[in-house]
Design a protein around this motif. Structure first.
Motif, PDB file in Angstrom:
ATOM      1  N   GLY A  43       0.805  -1.224   0.000  1.00  0.00           N
ATOM      2  CA  GLY A  43       0.000   0.000   0.000  1.00  0.00           C
ATOM      3  C   GLY A  43       0.831   1.263   0.000  1.00  0.00           C
ATOM      4  N   LEU A  44       2.003   1.212   0.640  1.00  0.00           N
ATOM      5  CA  LEU A  44       2.826   2.411   0.776  1.00  0.00           C
ATOM      6  C   LEU A  44       3.705   2.662  -0.440  1.00  0.00           C
ATOM      7  CD1 LEU A  44       3.725   4.678   2.806  1.00  0.00           C
ATOM      8  CD2 LEU A  44       5.594   3.136   3.445  1.00  0.00           C
ATOM      9  N   LEU A  45       4.231   1.591  -1.053  1.00  0.00           N
ATOM     10  CA  LEU A  45       5.202   1.745  -2.135  1.00  0.00           C
ATOM     11  C   LEU A  45       4.678   1.304  -3.495  1.00  0.00           C
ATOM     12  CD1 LEU A  45       8.394   0.385  -0.316  1.00  0.00           C
ATOM     13  CD2 LEU A  45       7.699   2.771  -0.601  1.00  0.00           C
ATOM     14  N   LEU A  46       4.155   0.102  -3.574  1.00  0.00           N
ATOM     15  CA  LEU A  46       3.829  -0.464  -4.882  1.00  0.00           C
ATOM     16  C   LEU A  46       2.577   0.150  -5.491  1.00  0.00           C
ATOM     17  CD1 LEU A  46       4.629  -4.244  -4.312  1.00  0.00           C
ATOM     18  CD2 LEU A  46       6.143  -2.338  -4.864  1.00  0.00           C
ATOM     19  N   MET A  47       1.516   0.285  -4.709  1.00  0.00           N
ATOM     20  CA  MET A  47       0.276   0.838  -5.256  1.00  0.00           C
ATOM     21  C   MET A  47       0.437   2.274  -5.756  1.00  0.00           C
ATOM     22  SD  MET A  47      -2.824  -0.643  -2.938  1.00  0.00           S
ATOM     23  CE  MET A  47      -3.280  -2.385  -2.983  1.00  0.00           C
ATOM     24  N   PRO A  48       1.097   3.176  -5.003  1.00  0.00           N
ATOM     25  CA  PRO A  48       1.283   4.541  -5.541  1.00  0.00           C
ATOM     26  C   PRO A  48       2.033   4.570  -6.867  1.00  0.00           C
ATOM     27  CG  PRO A  48       1.703   4.521  -3.191  1.00  0.00           C
ATOM     28  CD  PRO A  48       1.547   3.089  -3.601  1.00  0.00           C
ATOM     29  N   ILE A  49       3.038   3.700  -7.023  1.00  0.00           N
ATOM     30  CA  ILE A  49       3.766   3.647  -8.299  1.00  0.00           C
ATOM     31  C   ILE A  49       2.858   3.137  -9.403  1.00  0.00           C
ATOM     32  CG2 ILE A  49       5.682   2.567  -9.522  1.00  0.00           C
ATOM     33  CD1 ILE A  49       7.264   2.617  -6.954  1.00  0.00           C
ATOM     34  N   GLU A  50       2.024   2.146  -9.079  1.00  0.00           N
ATOM     35  CA  GLU A  50       1.052   1.645 -10.064  1.00  0.00           C
ATOM     36  C   GLU A  50       0.116   2.761 -10.507  1.00  0.00           C
ATOM     37  OE1 GLU A  50       0.574  -1.306 -11.436  1.00  0.00           O
ATOM     38  OE2 GLU A  50       1.789  -2.710 -10.287  1.00  0.00           O
ATOM     39  N   ILE A  51      -0.294   3.606  -9.565  1.00  0.00           N
ATOM     40  CA  ILE A  51      -1.203   4.714  -9.894  1.00  0.00           C
ATOM     41  C   ILE A  51      -0.510   5.712 -10.814  1.00  0.00           C
ATOM     42  CG2 ILE A  51      -2.489   6.671  -8.945  1.00  0.00           C
ATOM     43  CD1 ILE A  51      -2.887   4.955  -6.406  1.00  0.00           C
ATOM     44  N   LEU A  52       0.727   6.056 -10.466  1.00  0.00           N
ATOM     45  CA  LEU A  52       1.473   7.030 -11.272  1.00  0.00           C
ATOM     46  C   LEU A  52       1.728   6.514 -12.685  1.00  0.00           C
ATOM     47  CD1 LEU A  52       4.088   8.264  -8.638  1.00  0.00           C
ATOM     48  CD2 LEU A  52       2.075   9.496  -9.473  1.00  0.00           C
ATOM     49  N   LEU A  53       1.772   5.190 -12.829  1.00  0.00           N
ATOM     50  CA  LEU A  53       2.099   4.598 -14.123  1.00  0.00           C
ATOM     51  C   LEU A  53       0.873   4.117 -14.875  1.00  0.00           C
ATOM     52  CD1 LEU A  53       5.258   2.596 -13.081  1.00  0.00           C
ATOM     53  CD2 LEU A  53       5.132   4.837 -14.158  1.00  0.00           C
ATOM     54  N   THR A  54      -0.298   4.619 -14.486  1.00  0.00           N
ATOM     55  CA  THR A  54      -1.526   4.225 -15.179  1.00  0.00           C
ATOM     56  C   THR A  54      -1.449   4.565 -16.660  1.00  0.00           C
ATOM     57  OG1 THR A  54      -2.807   4.552 -13.163  1.00  0.00           O
ATOM     58  CG2 THR A  54      -4.033   4.483 -15.227  1.00  0.00           C
ATOM     59  N   GLU A  55      -0.740   5.651 -16.985  1.00  0.00           N
ATOM     60  CA  GLU A  55      -0.605   6.056 -18.386  1.00  0.00           C
ATOM     61  C   GLU A  55       0.548   5.358 -19.094  1.00  0.00           C
ATOM     62  OE1 GLU A  55      -0.511  10.257 -18.774  1.00  0.00           O
ATOM     63  OE2 GLU A  55      -2.590  10.519 -18.162  1.00  0.00           O
ATOM     64  N   ALA A  56       1.177   4.380 -18.407  1.00  0.00           N
ATOM     65  CA  ALA A  56       2.117   3.442 -19.025  1.00  0.00           C
ATOM     66  C   ALA A  56       3.478   4.020 -19.393  1.00  0.00           C
ATOM     67  CB  ALA A  56       1.499   2.798 -20.264  1.00  0.00           C
ATOM     68  N   CYS A  57       3.770   5.249 -19.044  1.00  0.00           N
ATOM     69  CA  CYS A  57       5.097   5.805 -19.331  1.00  0.00           C
ATOM     70  C   CYS A  57       5.989   5.676 -18.101  1.00  0.00           C
ATOM     71  CB  CYS A  57       4.996   7.272 -19.732  1.00  0.00           C
ATOM     72  SG  CYS A  57       4.237   7.531 -21.351  1.00  0.00           S
ATOM     73  N   TRP A  58       7.183   5.161 -18.303  1.00  0.00           N
ATOM     74  CA  TRP A  58       8.139   5.007 -17.202  1.00  0.00           C
ATOM     75  C   TRP A  58       9.227   6.063 -17.365  1.00  0.00           C
ATOM     76  CZ3 TRP A  58       8.309   2.176 -12.821  1.00  0.00           C
ATOM     77  CH2 TRP A  58       9.532   2.106 -12.147  1.00  0.00           C
ATOM     78  N   PHE A  59       9.322   6.966 -16.373  1.00  0.00           N
ATOM     79  CA  PHE A  59      10.254   8.086 -16.463  1.00  0.00           C
ATOM     80  C   PHE A  59      11.422   7.964 -15.482  1.00  0.00           C
ATOM     81  CE2 PHE A  59       6.069   9.867 -17.684  1.00  0.00           C
ATOM     82  CZ  PHE A  59       6.382  10.294 -18.962  1.00  0.00           C
ATOM     83  N   LEU A  60      11.541   6.834 -14.781  1.00  0.00           N
ATOM     84  CA  LEU A  60      12.526   6.722 -13.704  1.00  0.00           C
ATOM     85  C   LEU A  60      13.805   5.999 -14.119  1.00  0.00           C
ATOM     86  CD1 LEU A  60      10.123   5.832 -10.745  1.00  0.00           C
ATOM     87  CD2 LEU A  60      10.929   8.081 -11.483  1.00  0.00           C
TER      88      LEU A  60
END
Length: 330
Positions: free
Chosen positions: A79-96
């Motif tokens: 809930g703290l790490l993985l889900m927020p990253i999943e939310i940020l990547l809903t648009e499928a672009c990886w910028f990291l």
């Protein structure tokens, strides 16, 4: 900037190699963001309550609850790490970058396999408590349980580091365009992971719970047939047995929900396909896997009175009072 086909690019200055962003309607995207954000916050908050409850109140310091604590830690990290990253990547672009992509997947699989390991340990604990009650207290101690939990997490780290050693060396080797983060387990690696992370543990869990169910039913029948002749001491023993059986039933629900959430992810391995995990595919399967972490504390709240009592103490800030750790929760 848009590509010649009309789709917006993840990296507009890299026209020939950049990935394309998926075109989601704004209203749908907003609804998805809100829903997933609520699930993420609930997952982290509820599992944090489990962690605080078991860690703070001395009465809850038992081997079984220590295993629940370990499971709550892995669910809290989801809930703290993985889900927020999943939310940020809903648009499928990886910028990291490619390295962070590799590390992200390693962490995902470490948390997942540690959750599976915790489920196996919980099943073994319930098996010993129900099927071998006379030797349970001597064989299952807090110190031994702590060692098992540590070995579970260390084994998960080592196992997944070996599985992803090639991916860590060349994290961009499986990307089809720039701005994508994808890992594909080939048939051999996927088969190994399928056995060690899914079929092996699930077989052990189901076998142990079938044994627990058979023994629990026979014990219940024996207690009913001798109810007229019980003494006070036997009544106390029967109450303890009932408590153990209830705990086994509750954790059995946890395991059942775990199976429902995990099975769809491993369906490709069942039909002999490569297991592909990327930010642009299998969104529902990924979130079903993660949603299991939100359901576990909900199950505890529904079945365990001690969890409901501890939540009241924590929310009302009574836990800040002196000697609050010695409060009667059970």
């Amino acid at each position: 900037m848009e590509s010649p086909g009309g789709a917006e690019l993840c990296f507009p200055h890299l026209v020939n190699i950049s990935c394309k962003k998926p075109m989601l309607p704004q209203s749908d995207a907003m609804l998805i963001y809100i829903l997933l954000s609520v699930i993420s916050v609930l997952t982290a908050a509820l599992n944090l309550l489990v962690i605080i409850s078991i860690s703070h109140f001395r009465q809850l310091h038992s081997p079984t609850n220590l295993l629940i604590l370990s499971l709550a830690v892995s669910d809290f990290l989801v809930g703290l790490l993985l889900m927020p990253i999943e939310i940020l990547l809903t648009e499928a672009c990886w910028f990291l970058g490619d390295l962070m992509c590799a590390l992200y997947y390693v962490v995902v699989f470490i948390i997942t396999s540690s959750s599976v390991g915790n489920m196996v340990l919980i099943s073994i604990d319930r098996y010993l408590a129900i099927c071998e009650p006379l030797r349970y207290t001597t064989r299952v101690t807090l110190d031994r349980t702590k060692i098992c939990v540590c070995l579970c997490w260390i084994g998960s780290v080592l196992y997944n580091s070996m599985i992803f050693k090639d991916f860590l060396r060349q994290p961009d080797s499986q990307n089809s365009c720039y701005g994508e983060c994808v890992v594909v387990l080939n048939y051999i690696t996927g088969a190994i992971d399928f056995v060690f992370t899914f079929t092996g543990p699930i077989t052990v869990i189901i076998f142990l719970y079938m044994r627990v169910f058979v023994v629990a039913v026979s014990q219940a029948q024996a207690m009913r047939s001798h109810v007229a002749a019980v003494t006070l001491q036997r009544a106390k023993t029967a109450t303890a047995k009932k408590s153990e059986i209830k705990a086994a039933r509750t954790l059995g629900v946890v395991v059942f929900v775990f199976l429902i959430c995990f099975c769809p992810y491993y369906v490709p391995a069942l039909v002999g396909q490569d297991i592909e995990d990327s930010r642009s595919s299998s969104t529902f399967v990924d979130w079903l896997l993660n949603f299991n972490s939100c359901l576990n504390p909900v199950i505890y709240a529904f079945f365990y009175p001690w969890f409901r009592k501890s939540i009241k103490v924590i929310v009302t800030l009574k836990m800040l009072q002196p000697d609050s750790c010695d409060l009667k929760i059970l």
